[in-house]
Structures are given as structure tokens and as C-alpha cells.
Design a protein around this motif. Structure first.
Motif, PDB file in Angstrom:
ATOM      1  N   PRO A  36      16.981 -99.924  66.827  1.00 40.50           N
ATOM      2  CA  PRO A  36      18.260-100.277  66.073  1.00 40.50           C
ATOM      3  C   PRO A  36      19.316-100.668  67.058  1.00 40.50           C
ATOM      4  CG  PRO A  36      18.031 -97.871  66.366  1.00 40.50           C
ATOM      5  CD  PRO A  36      16.652 -98.193  66.784  1.00 40.50           C
ATOM      6  N   THR A  38      23.180-100.291  68.194  1.00 38.94           N
ATOM      7  CA  THR A  38      24.014 -99.269  68.063  1.00 38.94           C
ATOM      8  C   THR A  38      25.760 -99.721  68.359  1.00 38.94           C
ATOM      9  OG1 THR A  38      23.516 -98.457  70.080  1.00 38.94           O
ATOM     10  CG2 THR A  38      22.436 -97.498  68.584  1.00 38.94           C
ATOM     11  N   THR A  74      25.069 -95.969  64.299  1.00 40.17           N
ATOM     12  CA  THR A  74      23.923 -97.063  64.253  1.00 40.17           C
ATOM     13  C   THR A  74      24.435 -97.880  63.298  1.00 40.17           C
ATOM     14  OG1 THR A  74      22.463 -95.283  64.496  1.00 40.17           O
ATOM     15  CG2 THR A  74      21.708 -97.218  63.484  1.00 40.17           C
ATOM     16  N   THR A 112      23.852-102.736  72.244  1.00 38.49           N
ATOM     17  CA  THR A 112      24.444-101.559  72.203  1.00 38.49           C
ATOM     18  C   THR A 112      25.969-102.224  72.301  1.00 38.49           C
ATOM     19  OG1 THR A 112      23.228 -99.824  73.239  1.00 38.49           O
ATOM     20  CG2 THR A 112      25.472 -99.502  73.552  1.00 38.49           C
TER      21      THR A 112
END
Length: 120
Positions: A36, A38, A74, A112
Motif C-alpha cells: 500500500p 502511505t 494508509t 511513501t
């Protein structure tokens, strides 16, 4: 004209580190899922912030970034699929005024995004 505290919140910055691997002979093979995406929010201000992600005309709440703390949130998978477009992030101060917004940024799975909210 914005109140002094709101003007300070509007100065926050958004950085996405460019951590990509070099090319290899296996580049033609499909890449495995990168996990995922973030959002890491460093809130240097006193007020807690409700953090939203915006794509197009839709807005979705990600969570709360506490004051004087770093929070990891997330980003929903359906917003970061390849080709899904760009995202913006809104931070709504709880108990304050203003609605700081980031620049648009392309976010892909496994990225990220770092968001810093300076003290007001």
C-alpha cells in the motif's frame, strides 16, 4: 486575508522521495505488488489535524494527525492504482481555522508521501 494561524498552516510542504531500483534484465516481467501507499504526516503544530485525500471532486478522510507528532496513514488502494491520476491532501485543523492543501502529486502503490505541517 487569512488569519495568521491559517496562513502558517498553508506553508506546509509535501515531498515524495524518489526511491526506485535501477533497470535489470527482468524489467519486462510483471512486477510484484509493492504494497500500500502511505502518507507520513509530521505535524509540528499544536493543533490536531483531520487529514483528507482528494482525487478529482471526491474527498476521503484518512485519519487524524496529532499535534507535535508523526502519524502514518494508509492511502486507499483504489486511489493509487497505476494511471488513477493525481492526489491532493487537505489538513483541517481541529479547533482552528483554515484548510491547508498540498500540491497535486502522482502516488503509486508502495510510495511513501511525506507531509510536514510547520508550527503556526
Amino acid at each position: 486575508m487569512l488569519p495568521r494561524t491559517a496562513a502558517g498552516f498553508l506553508a506546509f510542504c509535501l515531498v515524495m522521495p524518489g526511491c526506485h531500483s535501477g533497470s535489470s534484465a527482468d524489467d519486462a516481467a510483471p512486477s510484484p505488488a509493492r504494497g500500500p501507499a502511505t502518507l507520513q504526516v509530521e505535524n509540528q503544530g499544536f493543533l490536531d489535524m483531520t487529514v483528507y485525500v482528494v482525487q478529482g471532486a471526491g474527498r476521503q478522510r484518512l485519519g487524524i494527525a496529532r499535534g507535535h507528532a508523526t502519524t502514518q496513514l494508509t492511502i486507499p488502494e483504489h486511489l493509487v492504482r497505476s494511471g488513477a491520476g493525481t492526489l491532493k491532501f487537505y489538513c483541517d485543523p481541529i479547533g482552528g481555522q483554515g484548510l491547508p492543501v498540498s500540491d497535486e502529486i502522482v502516488v503509486e502503490p508502495g510510495d511513501t508521501v511525506e507531509l510536514t505541517i510547520p508550527p503556526s
